[in-house]
Design an enzyme around this catalytic site. Structure first.
Site, PDB file in Angstrom:
ATOM      1  N   ASN A   8      39.754 -26.880  16.026  1.00 30.04           N
ATOM      2  CA  ASN A   8      39.135 -25.886  16.896  1.00 30.04           C
ATOM      3  C   ASN A   8      39.264 -26.429  18.313  1.00 30.04           C
ATOM      4  O   ASN A   8      38.505 -27.308  18.728  1.00 30.04           O
ATOM      5  CB  ASN A   8      37.671 -25.699  16.497  1.00 30.04           C
ATOM      6  CG  ASN A   8      37.003 -24.586  17.277  1.00 30.04           C
ATOM      7  OD1 ASN A   8      37.557 -24.078  18.258  1.00 30.04           O
ATOM      8  ND2 ASN A   8      35.813 -24.227  16.861  1.00 30.04           N
ATOM      9  N   ARG A  66      41.900 -22.594  14.539  1.00 40.71           N
ATOM     10  CA  ARG A  66      41.097 -21.442  14.910  1.00 40.71           C
ATOM     11  C   ARG A  66      41.717 -20.827  16.168  1.00 40.71           C
ATOM     12  O   ARG A  66      41.858 -21.504  17.187  1.00 40.71           O
ATOM     13  CB  ARG A  66      39.658 -21.882  15.208  1.00 40.71           C
ATOM     14  CG  ARG A  66      38.850 -20.744  15.751  1.00 40.71           C
ATOM     15  CD  ARG A  66      37.397 -21.107  15.927  1.00 40.71           C
ATOM     16  NE  ARG A  66      36.684 -19.898  16.340  1.00 40.71           N
ATOM     17  CZ  ARG A  66      35.841 -19.852  17.354  1.00 40.71           C
ATOM     18  NH1 ARG A  66      35.549 -20.933  18.042  1.00 40.71           N
ATOM     19  NH2 ARG A  66      35.264 -18.713  17.662  1.00 40.71           N
ATOM     20  N   HIS A 155      34.060 -13.432  15.120  1.00 37.69           N
ATOM     21  CA  HIS A 155      33.343 -14.087  14.011  1.00 37.69           C
ATOM     22  C   HIS A 155      33.912 -13.673  12.648  1.00 37.69           C
ATOM     23  O   HIS A 155      33.249 -13.788  11.622  1.00 37.69           O
ATOM     24  CB  HIS A 155      31.829 -13.760  14.027  1.00 37.69           C
ATOM     25  CG  HIS A 155      31.084 -14.380  15.158  1.00 37.69           C
ATOM     26  ND1 HIS A 155      30.135 -13.694  15.884  1.00 37.69           N
ATOM     27  CD2 HIS A 155      31.132 -15.617  15.692  1.00 37.69           C
ATOM     28  CE1 HIS A 155      29.633 -14.479  16.819  1.00 37.69           C
ATOM     29  NE2 HIS A 155      30.226 -15.652  16.726  1.00 37.69           N
ATOM     30  N   GLY A 185      24.178 -17.045  15.882  1.00 42.94           N
ATOM     31  CA  GLY A 185      24.264 -18.420  16.376  1.00 42.94           C
ATOM     32  C   GLY A 185      24.080 -18.374  17.873  1.00 42.94           C
ATOM     33  O   GLY A 185      23.398 -17.506  18.408  1.00 42.94           O
ATOM     34  N   ASN A 186      24.708 -19.324  18.556  1.00 34.17           N
ATOM     35  CA  ASN A 186      24.734 -19.269  20.008  1.00 34.17           C
ATOM     36  C   ASN A 186      25.398 -17.986  20.467  1.00 34.17           C
ATOM     37  O   ASN A 186      24.888 -17.270  21.310  1.00 34.17           O
ATOM     38  CB  ASN A 186      25.525 -20.459  20.518  1.00 34.17           C
ATOM     39  CG  ASN A 186      24.670 -21.344  21.351  1.00 34.17           C
ATOM     40  OD1 ASN A 186      23.807 -20.863  22.085  1.00 34.17           O
ATOM     41  ND2 ASN A 186      24.890 -22.632  21.229  1.00 34.17           N
ATOM     42  N   ARG A 216      24.740 -14.876  26.698  1.00 31.90           N
ATOM     43  CA  ARG A 216      25.427 -13.587  26.914  1.00 31.90           C
ATOM     44  C   ARG A 216      24.474 -12.456  26.565  1.00 31.90           C
ATOM     45  O   ARG A 216      23.762 -12.526  25.582  1.00 31.90           O
ATOM     46  CB  ARG A 216      26.657 -13.481  26.009  1.00 31.90           C
ATOM     47  CG  ARG A 216      27.806 -14.374  26.407  1.00 31.90           C
ATOM     48  CD  ARG A 216      28.895 -14.372  25.345  1.00 31.90           C
ATOM     49  NE  ARG A 216      28.819 -15.537  24.486  1.00 31.90           N
ATOM     50  CZ  ARG A 216      29.501 -15.707  23.354  1.00 31.90           C
ATOM     51  NH1 ARG A 216      30.301 -14.767  22.927  1.00 31.90           N
ATOM     52  NH2 ARG A 216      29.371 -16.807  22.655  1.00 31.90           N
ATOM     53  N   ASP A 256      18.484 -21.795  24.165  1.00 26.32           N
ATOM     54  CA  ASP A 256      18.413 -22.235  22.766  1.00 26.32           C
ATOM     55  C   ASP A 256      17.219 -21.558  22.088  1.00 26.32           C
ATOM     56  O   ASP A 256      16.095 -21.616  22.589  1.00 26.32           O
ATOM     57  CB  ASP A 256      18.249 -23.763  22.748  1.00 26.32           C
ATOM     58  CG  ASP A 256      18.392 -24.342  21.348  1.00 26.32           C
ATOM     59  OD1 ASP A 256      19.360 -25.083  21.127  1.00 26.32           O
ATOM     60  OD2 ASP A 256      17.526 -24.057  20.493  1.00 26.32           O
ATOM     61  N   ARG A 258      15.348 -22.191  19.601  1.00 28.42           N
ATOM     62  CA  ARG A 258      14.155 -22.999  19.293  1.00 28.42           C
ATOM     63  C   ARG A 258      13.258 -23.140  20.520  1.00 28.42           C
ATOM     64  O   ARG A 258      12.033 -23.067  20.426  1.00 28.42           O
ATOM     65  CB  ARG A 258      14.564 -24.387  18.792  1.00 28.42           C
ATOM     66  CG  ARG A 258      15.028 -24.381  17.352  1.00 28.42           C
ATOM     67  CD  ARG A 258      15.745 -25.633  17.004  1.00 28.42           C
ATOM     68  NE  ARG A 258      17.000 -25.706  17.762  1.00 28.42           N
ATOM     69  CZ  ARG A 258      18.044 -26.434  17.403  1.00 28.42           C
ATOM     70  NH1 ARG A 258      17.984 -27.181  16.332  1.00 28.42           N
ATOM     71  NH2 ARG A 258      19.143 -26.436  18.123  1.00 28.42           N
ATOM     72  N   GLY A 304      23.203 -20.503  12.956  1.00 28.44           N
ATOM     73  CA  GLY A 304      22.043 -21.310  13.351  1.00 28.44           C
ATOM     74  C   GLY A 304      20.710 -20.591  13.309  1.00 28.44           C
ATOM     75  O   GLY A 304      19.764 -21.042  12.646  1.00 28.44           O
ATOM     76  N   GLU A 307      20.184 -18.590   9.693  1.00 29.91           N
ATOM     77  CA  GLU A 307      19.875 -19.443   8.550  1.00 29.91           C
ATOM     78  C   GLU A 307      18.524 -20.120   8.677  1.00 29.91           C
ATOM     79  O   GLU A 307      17.866 -20.398   7.671  1.00 29.91           O
ATOM     80  CB  GLU A 307      20.956 -20.531   8.407  1.00 29.91           C
ATOM     81  CG  GLU A 307      22.315 -19.997   7.994  1.00 29.91           C
ATOM     82  CD  GLU A 307      23.442 -21.018   8.156  1.00 29.91           C
ATOM     83  OE1 GLU A 307      23.182 -22.234   8.035  1.00 29.91           O
ATOM     84  OE2 GLU A 307      24.584 -20.593   8.409  1.00 29.91           O
ATOM     85  N   ASN A 308      18.112 -20.392   9.919  1.00 36.59           N
ATOM     86  CA  ASN A 308      16.968 -21.294  10.112  1.00 36.59           C
ATOM     87  C   ASN A 308      15.713 -20.676  10.685  1.00 36.59           C
ATOM     88  O   ASN A 308      14.700 -21.362  10.803  1.00 36.59           O
ATOM     89  CB  ASN A 308      17.385 -22.462  11.027  1.00 36.59           C
ATOM     90  CG  ASN A 308      18.490 -23.293  10.413  1.00 36.59           C
ATOM     91  OD1 ASN A 308      18.319 -23.819   9.324  1.00 36.59           O
ATOM     92  ND2 ASN A 308      19.611 -23.380  11.096  1.00 36.59           N
ATOM     93  N   GLU A 358      32.800 -21.910   8.590  1.00 36.27           N
ATOM     94  CA  GLU A 358      34.055 -21.390   9.142  1.00 36.27           C
ATOM     95  C   GLU A 358      35.206 -22.370   8.932  1.00 36.27           C
ATOM     96  O   GLU A 358      36.338 -21.967   8.701  1.00 36.27           O
ATOM     97  CB  GLU A 358      33.870 -21.066  10.633  1.00 36.27           C
ATOM     98  CG  GLU A 358      32.913 -19.889  10.840  1.00 36.27           C
ATOM     99  CD  GLU A 358      32.556 -19.647  12.295  1.00 36.27           C
ATOM    100  OE1 GLU A 358      31.574 -20.249  12.766  1.00 36.27           O
ATOM    101  OE2 GLU A 358      33.239 -18.844  12.951  1.00 36.27           O
TER     102      GLU A 358
HETATM  103  P1  AMP Z   1      25.089 -22.039  15.964  1.00 37.04           P
HETATM  104  O1  AMP Z   1      25.856 -21.508  17.145  1.00 37.04           O
HETATM  105  O2  AMP Z   1      25.381 -21.315  14.688  1.00 37.04           O
HETATM  106  O3  AMP Z   1      25.152 -23.524  15.828  1.00 37.04           O
HETATM  107  O4  AMP Z   1      23.532 -21.705  16.269  1.00 37.04           O
HETATM  108  C1  AMP Z   1      22.869 -22.279  17.348  1.00 37.04           C
HETATM  109  C2  AMP Z   1      21.529 -21.577  17.536  1.00 37.04           C
HETATM  110  O5  AMP Z   1      20.743 -21.716  16.357  1.00 37.04           O
HETATM  111  C3  AMP Z   1      20.701 -22.137  18.685  1.00 37.04           C
HETATM  112  O6  AMP Z   1      20.176 -21.087  19.464  1.00 37.04           O
HETATM  113  C4  AMP Z   1      19.572 -22.856  17.965  1.00 37.04           C
HETATM  114  O7  AMP Z   1      18.396 -22.852  18.718  1.00 37.04           O
HETATM  115  C5  AMP Z   1      19.407 -21.985  16.748  1.00 37.04           C
HETATM  116  N1  AMP Z   1      18.624 -22.680  15.717  1.00 37.04           N
HETATM  117  C6  AMP Z   1      18.948 -23.782  15.009  1.00 37.04           C
HETATM  118  N2  AMP Z   1      17.919 -24.159  14.208  1.00 37.04           N
HETATM  119  C7  AMP Z   1      16.913 -23.263  14.416  1.00 37.04           C
HETATM  120  C8  AMP Z   1      15.578 -23.090  13.898  1.00 37.04           C
HETATM  121  N3  AMP Z   1      15.074 -23.936  12.992  1.00 37.04           N
HETATM  122  N4  AMP Z   1      14.840 -22.062  14.379  1.00 37.04           N
HETATM  123  C9  AMP Z   1      15.342 -21.199  15.289  1.00 37.04           C
HETATM  124  N5  AMP Z   1      16.571 -21.313  15.807  1.00 37.04           N
HETATM  125  C10 AMP Z   1      17.362 -22.318  15.382  1.00 37.04           C
END
Ligand code: AMP
Length: 372
Positions: A8, A66, A155, A185-186, A216, A256, A258, A304, A307-308, A358
């Site tokens: 990547n 990628r 994606h 995700g981001n 974005r 972010d 979180r 991110g 899933e979380n 991915e």
């Molecule tokens: P990715 O681009 O798939 O790696 O996702 C990144 C995003 O996932 C970021 O905004 C992180 O803050 C968010 N993220 C990761 N863990 C958590 C969590 N436990 N709760 C909320 N958001 C999360």
């Protein structure tokens, strides 16, 4: 054992993994960053020679790259020939930040690993099944055609992996399933998948459209850009505004999820407002795709945030019992890895969390192309 070296390549970084396709095991992996900066490795070619040295005698059977934009030219993973490389270069007009960076990695890999076949796996390919009514922007059709202005979607590699994994988890053929998959995700997008085919998706000609993301903003009236341009913002200003200073960051000061969630919990009104906009947009697309698909078998959350974050899933699906969609609070909050059900026993629609991968998907598609 079939090993695939997954690359990547960004403008100043190369993220790589060595994957054994049969066992789905990640054998090695790392990231080379700050390429071209003082004190770091000089260029992509030098970075790739360094990675080759690190691999020692573990030469891969194939290399999977990628590639962000395949335009309307590529609807599947493709063995890279000189013609294909030229076509990826020509598609840089559609993805000026991404495709040239992907090409740097591709050329470096070819030089460092002579004789090993290279395969391009496109983020857009999965969405080439979109019908014209879903991919057409209603502007002057000649202007659109001349500049490739249409929805391509992104994606795709993640959607391919997750839709297959969801079908396996549900023990149903993918061809029989209607899915709505949220890749949060981001970068974030959502995809309506009917029988394994993408029929609608929220990202468009570029990865700027659709959902609220880390930096974005997603959907925006194109007229606002005209006004901002007239007010004196340059194209570079707009690029920075829309790609780097919008979304959660633009609304709350935190990019972010979180950080946004913890600021909101601590009483920060701007952070709570950002979450409200984020959730509003998710529900907007959920409604559109429920109708577009004419019902859904499963709603899937991945990446991110997907899933979380139980809070994001709960806010997205709040109050939809009348549509046969109901989360189980305990299952939704449970801390557990792997694919899992988070809907209640009463819910007609199954809600799943399915971790995306991915890199593994790129490795599998690469092995399939090389293996014929
Ligand atoms: P990715 O681009 O798939 O790696 O996702 C990144 C995003 O996932 C970021 O905004 C992180 O803050 C968010 N993220 C990761 N863990 C958590 C969590 N436990 N709760 C909320 N958001 C999360």
């Amino acid at each position: 054992m079939t090993t695939v070296f997954v690359v990547n390549s960004g403008s100043s970084s190369i993220k790589w993994e060595l994957i054994d396709v049969e066992s789905a095991a990640r054998l090695r992996g790392s990231i080379v960053e700050r390429i071209g900066e003082p004190g770091a490795v000089a260029d992509h070619a030098a970075a790739m020679v360094g990675i080759l040295a690190e691999l020692g005698d573990e030469l891969p059977d194939a290399i999977g790259h990628r590639v962000v934009h395949g335009g309307s030219l590529f609807d599947e993973a493709t063995l890279i020939t000189e013609t294909v490389e030229r076509q990826i270069g020509a598609l840089s007009a559609l993805a000026p930040l991404h495709n040239p960076a992907n090409l740097l990695g591709l050329r470096a890999a070819r030089a460092a690993f002579p004789g090993v076949p290279n395969v391009a796996v496109f983020d857009t390919a999965f969405h080439q099944t979109l019908a014209p009514d879903a991919y057409t922007y209603a502007i002057d059709s000649q202007v659109a055609a001349a500049h490739g202005v249409r929805r391509y979607g992104f994606h795709g590699t993640s959607y391919q992996y997750v839709s297959r994994a969801a079908a396996e988890f549900l023990q149903k053929p993918r061809e029989s399933l209607k899915l709505i998959v949220f890749h949060l995700g981001n970068g974030a997008s959502v995809c309506a998948i009917d029988g394994g085919r993408s029929v609608d998706t929220s990202m468009g000609m570029t990865p700027l459209e659709g959902l609220v993301m880390g930096t974005r903003g997603g959907d925006l009236d194109a007229g606002a850009l005209i006004q901002l341009g007239r007010a004196g913002l340059s194209f570079d200003d707009l690029d920075r505004l829309l790609n780097r200073r919008s979304g959660l960051l633009g609304l709350s000061g935190h990019g972010d999820m979180r950080d946004v969630q913890s600021a909101a919990r601590a009483g920060d009104d701007a952070a709570q407002g950002a979450l409200d906009v984020y959730h509003h947009r998710l529900r907007h697309y959920l409604g559109a795709y429920l109708v577009g698909l004419g019902g859904v078998d499963a709603i899937v959350f991945t990446a991110g945030v997907g899933e979380n974050s139980p809070a994001t899933r709960a806010a997205t699906l709040r109050g939809l019992e009348g549509f046969g969609i109901e989360l189980d609070e305990g299952l939704n909050r449970a801390r557990q890895g792997g694919a899992r059900v988070v809907s209640s026993a009463r819910s007609a629609v199954t809600v799943l969390v399915v971790p995306t991968n991915e890199e593994l998907e790129i490795a599998r598609q690469t092995a399939a192309v090389v293996g014929g």
